[in-house]
Design a protein around this motif. Structure first.
Motif, PDB file in Angstrom:
ATOM      1  N   MET A 129       0.836  -1.189   0.000  1.00 52.50           N
ATOM      2  CA  MET A 129       0.000   0.000   0.000  1.00 52.50           C
ATOM      3  C   MET A 129       0.871   1.239   0.000  1.00 52.50           C
ATOM      4  O   MET A 129       1.823   1.333   0.745  1.00 52.50           O
ATOM      5  N   SER A 130       0.493   2.197  -0.827  1.00 52.86           N
ATOM      6  CA  SER A 130       1.253   3.434  -0.822  1.00 52.86           C
ATOM      7  C   SER A 130       0.398   4.521  -0.188  1.00 52.86           C
ATOM      8  O   SER A 130      -0.811   4.592  -0.407  1.00 52.86           O
ATOM      9  N   TYR A 131       1.026   5.310   0.612  1.00 51.86           N
ATOM     10  CA  TYR A 131       0.335   6.377   1.319  1.00 51.86           C
ATOM     11  C   TYR A 131       1.061   7.681   1.057  1.00 51.86           C
ATOM     12  O   TYR A 131       2.252   7.687   0.759  1.00 51.86           O
ATOM     13  N   GLY A 132       0.347   8.761   1.200  1.00 49.93           N
ATOM     14  CA  GLY A 132       0.971  10.065   1.061  1.00 49.93           C
ATOM     15  C   GLY A 132       0.384  11.025   2.078  1.00 49.93           C
ATOM     16  O   GLY A 132      -0.542  10.696   2.816  1.00 49.93           O
ATOM     17  N   ILE A 133       0.950  12.225   2.091  1.00 50.16           N
ATOM     18  CA  ILE A 133       0.447  13.287   2.951  1.00 50.16           C
ATOM     19  C   ILE A 133       0.272  14.516   2.076  1.00 50.16           C
ATOM     20  O   ILE A 133       1.189  14.913   1.352  1.00 50.16           O
ATOM     21  N   VAL A 134      -0.931  15.081   2.130  1.00 46.07           N
ATOM     22  CA  VAL A 134      -1.260  16.236   1.308  1.00 46.07           C
ATOM     23  C   VAL A 134      -1.848  17.343   2.180  1.00 46.07           C
ATOM     24  O   VAL A 134      -2.353  17.078   3.274  1.00 46.07           O
ATOM     25  N   ALA A 135      -1.787  18.557   1.671  1.00 45.16           N
ATOM     26  CA  ALA A 135      -2.374  19.694   2.380  1.00 45.16           C
ATOM     27  C   ALA A 135      -3.900  19.588   2.354  1.00 45.16           C
ATOM     28  O   ALA A 135      -4.490  19.005   1.442  1.00 45.16           O
ATOM     29  N   TYR A 136      -4.527  20.170   3.348  1.00 41.75           N
ATOM     30  CA  TYR A 136      -5.992  20.202   3.463  1.00 41.75           C
ATOM     31  C   TYR A 136      -6.618  20.823   2.219  1.00 41.75           C
ATOM     32  O   TYR A 136      -6.134  21.826   1.695  1.00 41.75           O
ATOM     33  N   GLN A 137      -7.701  20.210   1.781  1.00 43.27           N
ATOM     34  CA  GLN A 137      -8.516  20.776   0.712  1.00 43.27           C
ATOM     35  C   GLN A 137      -9.965  20.797   1.188  1.00 43.27           C
ATOM     36  O   GLN A 137     -10.433  19.831   1.798  1.00 43.27           O
ATOM     37  N   GLU A 138     -10.656  21.874   0.894  1.00 44.15           N
ATOM     38  CA  GLU A 138     -12.037  22.048   1.341  1.00 44.15           C
ATOM     39  C   GLU A 138     -12.921  20.848   0.953  1.00 44.15           C
ATOM     40  O   GLU A 138     -13.797  20.450   1.715  1.00 44.15           O
ATOM     41  N   LYS A 139     -12.660  20.251  -0.201  1.00 43.33           N
ATOM     42  CA  LYS A 139     -13.486  19.116  -0.667  1.00 43.33           C
ATOM     43  C   LYS A 139     -13.418  17.928   0.299  1.00 43.33           C
ATOM     44  O   LYS A 139     -14.298  17.074   0.298  1.00 43.33           O
ATOM     45  N   ASP A 140     -12.385  17.865   1.136  1.00 41.26           N
ATOM     46  CA  ASP A 140     -12.227  16.753   2.085  1.00 41.26           C
ATOM     47  C   ASP A 140     -12.820  17.045   3.461  1.00 41.26           C
ATOM     48  O   ASP A 140     -12.777  16.192   4.349  1.00 41.26           O
ATOM     49  N   HIS A 141     -13.391  18.241   3.644  1.00 41.08           N
ATOM     50  CA  HIS A 141     -13.861  18.650   4.966  1.00 41.08           C
ATOM     51  C   HIS A 141     -14.798  17.615   5.607  1.00 41.08           C
ATOM     52  O   HIS A 141     -14.573  17.170   6.734  1.00 41.08           O
ATOM     53  N   ASP A 142     -15.852  17.223   4.885  1.00 36.67           N
ATOM     54  CA  ASP A 142     -16.834  16.299   5.472  1.00 36.67           C
ATOM     55  C   ASP A 142     -16.207  14.940   5.781  1.00 36.67           C
ATOM     56  O   ASP A 142     -16.538  14.312   6.793  1.00 36.67           O
ATOM     57  N   ARG A 143     -15.304  14.481   4.944  1.00 34.80           N
ATOM     58  CA  ARG A 143     -14.618  13.200   5.180  1.00 34.80           C
ATOM     59  C   ARG A 143     -13.756  13.296   6.444  1.00 34.80           C
ATOM     60  O   ARG A 143     -13.709  12.353   7.243  1.00 34.80           O
ATOM     61  N   LEU A 144     -13.089  14.432   6.642  1.00 36.31           N
ATOM     62  CA  LEU A 144     -12.261  14.587   7.838  1.00 36.31           C
ATOM     63  C   LEU A 144     -13.125  14.655   9.097  1.00 36.31           C
ATOM     64  O   LEU A 144     -12.755  14.090  10.127  1.00 36.31           O
ATOM     65  N   VAL A 145     -14.270  15.321   9.006  1.00 35.66           N
ATOM     66  CA  VAL A 145     -15.193  15.350  10.148  1.00 35.66           C
ATOM     67  C   VAL A 145     -15.654  13.926  10.460  1.00 35.66           C
ATOM     68  O   VAL A 145     -15.737  13.523  11.623  1.00 35.66           O
TER      69      VAL A 145
END
Length: 148
Positions: free
Chosen positions: A1-17
Protein backbone atom coordinates in the motif's frame (compact mmCIF):
# COMPACT_ATOMS: atom_id res chain seq x y z
CA UNK A 1 0.00 0.00 0.00
CA UNK A 2 1.25 3.43 -0.82
CA UNK A 3 0.34 6.38 1.32
CA UNK A 4 0.97 10.07 1.06
CA UNK A 5 0.45 13.29 2.95
CA UNK A 6 -1.26 16.24 1.31
CA UNK A 7 -2.37 19.69 2.38
CA UNK A 8 -5.99 20.20 3.46
CA UNK A 9 -8.52 20.78 0.71
CA UNK A 10 -12.04 22.05 1.34
CA UNK A 11 -13.49 19.12 -0.67
CA UNK A 12 -12.23 16.75 2.09
CA UNK A 13 -13.86 18.65 4.97
CA UNK A 14 -16.83 16.30 5.47
CA UNK A 15 -14.62 13.20 5.18
CA UNK A 16 -12.26 14.59 7.84
CA UNK A 17 -15.19 15.35 10.15
CA UNK A 18 -16.31 11.74 9.60
CA UNK A 19 -12.81 10.44 10.42
CA UNK A 20 -12.79 12.61 13.55
CA UNK A 21 -16.16 11.19 14.63
CA UNK A 22 -15.27 7.54 14.03
CA UNK A 23 -11.91 7.92 15.77
CA UNK A 24 -13.41 9.67 18.80
CA UNK A 25 -16.17 7.06 19.21
CA UNK A 26 -13.49 4.35 18.95
CA UNK A 27 -10.87 5.87 21.28
CA UNK A 28 -12.58 8.37 23.61
CA UNK A 29 -14.73 5.87 25.48
CA UNK A 30 -14.91 8.20 28.49
CA UNK A 31 -17.09 10.68 26.54
CA UNK A 32 -20.89 10.50 26.53
CA UNK A 33 -22.86 10.84 23.30
CA UNK A 34 -23.75 14.37 24.41
CA UNK A 35 -20.05 15.21 24.92
CA UNK A 36 -19.19 13.82 21.49
CA UNK A 37 -21.96 15.90 19.90
CA UNK A 38 -20.60 19.05 21.63
CA UNK A 39 -17.14 18.53 20.12
CA UNK A 40 -18.53 17.27 16.80
CA UNK A 41 -20.32 20.59 16.30
CA UNK A 42 -17.06 22.46 16.96
CA UNK A 43 -15.10 20.32 14.49
CA UNK A 44 -17.83 20.45 11.85
CA UNK A 45 -18.34 24.20 12.14
CA UNK A 46 -14.86 25.60 12.04
CA UNK A 47 -12.15 23.89 14.09
CA UNK A 48 -10.56 22.47 10.94
CA UNK A 49 -10.25 25.96 9.45
CA UNK A 50 -8.47 27.34 12.52
CA UNK A 51 -5.36 25.16 12.17
CA UNK A 52 -2.93 23.98 9.50
CA UNK A 53 -4.23 20.58 8.38
CA UNK A 54 -2.21 17.83 6.71
CA UNK A 55 -4.08 14.77 5.47
CA UNK A 56 -2.87 11.19 5.24
CA UNK A 57 -4.23 9.58 2.07
CA UNK A 58 -4.31 6.02 0.74
CA UNK A 59 -3.35 4.82 -2.74
CA UNK A 60 -6.71 6.10 -4.05
CA UNK A 61 -6.01 9.59 -2.62
CA UNK A 62 -8.78 9.07 -0.04
CA UNK A 63 -8.19 10.61 3.40
CA UNK A 64 -7.29 8.09 6.11
CA UNK A 65 -6.30 10.48 8.90
CA UNK A 66 -5.20 14.03 9.58
CA UNK A 67 -3.12 16.25 11.82
CA UNK A 68 -3.95 19.83 12.74
CA UNK A 69 -1.11 22.15 13.72
CA UNK A 70 -0.98 25.60 15.27
CA UNK A 71 2.68 26.51 15.02
CA UNK A 72 4.53 23.69 16.79
CA UNK A 73 1.44 22.55 18.71
CA UNK A 74 -0.48 19.50 17.55
CA UNK A 75 -4.10 20.53 18.06
CA UNK A 76 -5.58 17.34 16.62
CA UNK A 77 -4.49 13.99 15.26
CA UNK A 78 -7.15 11.52 14.17
CA UNK A 79 -6.94 8.36 12.08
CA UNK A 80 -9.88 6.39 10.71
CA UNK A 81 -10.15 3.34 13.03
CA UNK A 82 -9.98 0.93 10.08
CA UNK A 83 -6.48 2.32 9.44
CA UNK A 84 -5.29 2.20 13.09
CA UNK A 85 -1.95 0.43 13.53
CA UNK A 86 -0.82 1.04 9.95
CA UNK A 87 1.65 3.85 10.70
CA UNK A 88 -0.49 6.75 9.50
CA UNK A 89 -0.37 8.65 12.80
CA UNK A 90 3.41 8.19 13.03
CA UNK A 91 3.86 9.41 9.45
CA UNK A 92 1.74 12.48 10.19
CA UNK A 93 3.87 13.22 13.28
CA UNK A 94 7.06 12.74 11.25
CA UNK A 95 5.71 15.15 8.63
CA UNK A 96 5.01 17.71 11.37
CA UNK A 97 8.58 17.31 12.69
CA UNK A 98 9.92 17.79 9.17
CA UNK A 99 8.06 21.06 8.59
CA UNK A 100 7.98 22.48 12.16
CA UNK A 101 11.10 21.16 13.86
CA UNK A 102 11.40 18.69 16.68
CA UNK A 103 9.99 20.67 19.60
CA UNK A 104 6.35 19.74 19.09
CA UNK A 105 3.75 19.94 21.85
CA UNK A 106 0.44 18.12 22.22
CA UNK A 107 -2.31 17.83 24.82
CA UNK A 108 -3.80 14.37 25.35
CA UNK A 109 -6.91 13.47 27.32
CA UNK A 110 -5.72 11.78 30.49
CA UNK A 111 -8.35 9.04 30.05
CA UNK A 112 -7.12 8.24 26.52
CA UNK A 113 -4.48 5.62 27.39
CA UNK A 114 -3.96 4.63 23.75
CA UNK A 115 -3.08 8.15 22.65
CA UNK A 116 -0.75 8.65 25.61
CA UNK A 117 1.05 5.37 24.84
CA UNK A 118 1.28 6.35 21.13
CA UNK A 119 2.94 9.70 21.86
CA UNK A 120 5.22 8.16 24.49
CA UNK A 121 6.44 5.60 21.94
CA UNK A 122 7.35 8.49 19.63
CA UNK A 123 9.43 10.20 22.32
CA UNK A 124 6.96 12.68 23.81
CA UNK A 125 7.27 13.31 27.57
CA UNK A 126 4.74 14.74 29.99
CA UNK A 127 5.56 18.31 31.05
CA UNK A 128 2.30 19.29 32.75
CA UNK A 129 -1.37 18.59 33.43
CA UNK A 130 -4.64 20.56 33.43
CA UNK A 131 -7.90 19.63 35.17
CA UNK A 132 -10.03 21.00 32.30
CA UNK A 133 -9.76 20.62 28.55
CA UNK A 134 -9.41 23.61 26.19
CA UNK A 135 -13.20 24.04 26.10
CA UNK A 136 -13.44 24.23 29.89
CA UNK A 137 -14.91 20.71 30.11
CA UNK A 138 -13.90 18.42 33.02
CA UNK A 139 -11.63 16.15 30.97
CA UNK A 140 -8.07 16.44 32.33
CA UNK A 141 -5.31 17.00 29.80
CA UNK A 142 -1.72 15.80 29.88
CA UNK A 143 0.66 18.30 28.28
CA UNK A 144 3.35 16.50 26.29
CA UNK A 145 6.43 17.68 24.43
CA UNK A 146 8.74 16.03 21.96
CA UNK A 147 12.16 16.76 23.40
CA UNK A 148 14.92 16.57 20.81
Amino acid sequence: MSYGIVAYQEKDHDRLVDIWYKAVVHTHTFLTEKDIQFYHDMVKNGSLKEVEIWVGVNENAEPTGFIGLDGTKIEMLFVDPKYHGKGIGSRLINHAVKIKGENLQVDVNEQNDGAYAFYKRLGFVQVGRSELDNSGQPFPLLHLELIS
